[in-house]
Design an enzyme around this catalytic site. Sequence first.
Site, mmCIF file in Angstrom:
data_model
loop_
_atom_site.group_PDB
_atom_site.id
_atom_site.type_symbol
_atom_site.label_atom_id
_atom_site.label_comp_id
_atom_site.label_asym_id
_atom_site.label_seq_id
_atom_site.Cartn_x
_atom_site.Cartn_y
_atom_site.Cartn_z
ATOM 1 N N TYR A 18 0.803 -1.218 0.000
ATOM 2 C CA TYR A 18 0.000 0.000 0.000
ATOM 3 C C TYR A 18 0.841 1.276 0.000
ATOM 4 C CZ TYR A 18 -3.782 -3.161 1.375
ATOM 5 O OH TYR A 18 -4.704 -4.181 1.421
ATOM 6 N N HIS A 23 -4.542 6.147 -1.408
ATOM 7 C CA HIS A 23 -5.194 6.114 -0.096
ATOM 8 C C HIS A 23 -4.186 6.344 1.042
ATOM 9 C CE1 HIS A 23 -9.165 5.703 1.356
ATOM 10 N NE2 HIS A 23 -9.169 4.445 1.710
ATOM 11 N N TYR A 68 -5.325 -0.535 9.679
ATOM 12 C CA TYR A 68 -5.975 -0.421 8.376
ATOM 13 C C TYR A 68 -6.990 0.714 8.438
ATOM 14 C CZ TYR A 68 -3.521 -4.549 6.847
ATOM 15 O OH TYR A 68 -2.524 -5.431 6.531
ATOM 16 N N ASN A 116 -13.886 6.111 4.731
ATOM 17 C CA ASN A 116 -14.048 5.149 5.823
ATOM 18 C C ASN A 116 -13.143 5.424 7.017
ATOM 19 O OD1 ASN A 116 -16.083 3.694 4.569
ATOM 20 N ND2 ASN A 116 -14.654 2.357 3.503
#
Length: 196
Positions: A18, A23, A68, A116
């Site tokens: 990631y 993100h 996360y 989120n």
Amino acid sequence: MADRRFLLAGLGNPGREYHLTRHNIGFLCIDHLADSHGWRIDSLKMQGLYCQGRLAGTQIFLVKPQTYMNRSGECIRSFLDYFKIPPEHLLVLHDDIDLAPGRIKLVARGGAGGHNGIRSIIRHLGTQEFARMKIGIGRPQVNPKGGGQPVDQFVLSRMSDDERALFDQRQSVIVEAIELFVREGIDTCMNRINRR
């Protein structure tokens, strides 16, 4: 004094896969701030990688939640509680698909806007009254037939070389905004940065 402590939280997902995704803009901003002051974010506490230092005569904590994205609020709430930092001294840095790539916008409060990580923080803090720095990543391009990459795939995809170059150009403004937030508060920060 405890009331002069600040928490600067960059949002992202842990793991090398990631690292340079859209993100993870929040993680990258926090890393850049730490590097610019010679700090190392290498301590693990309450599900977050963090470091502490002094900025404008004030004690600050930089944290990258390792929970996360969807559970970011767990780590951030723990840090605020443990170090007795009020929510008004929290600044959350995160990606925003509704802003053009490279655009930076500061807000004092608000809803999750479909993010989120922000949704998790609101849930765990029980309030929307905390400052955010939104870093624009834009939306995926739509092809002539009206289709395109789904948003969830887009935000988890690696930035292009052009996007990374644009992000690198904006780092000085991001650091300036963080320092303004700590020294003078979110209102001054919004007034000076959002007009650019």
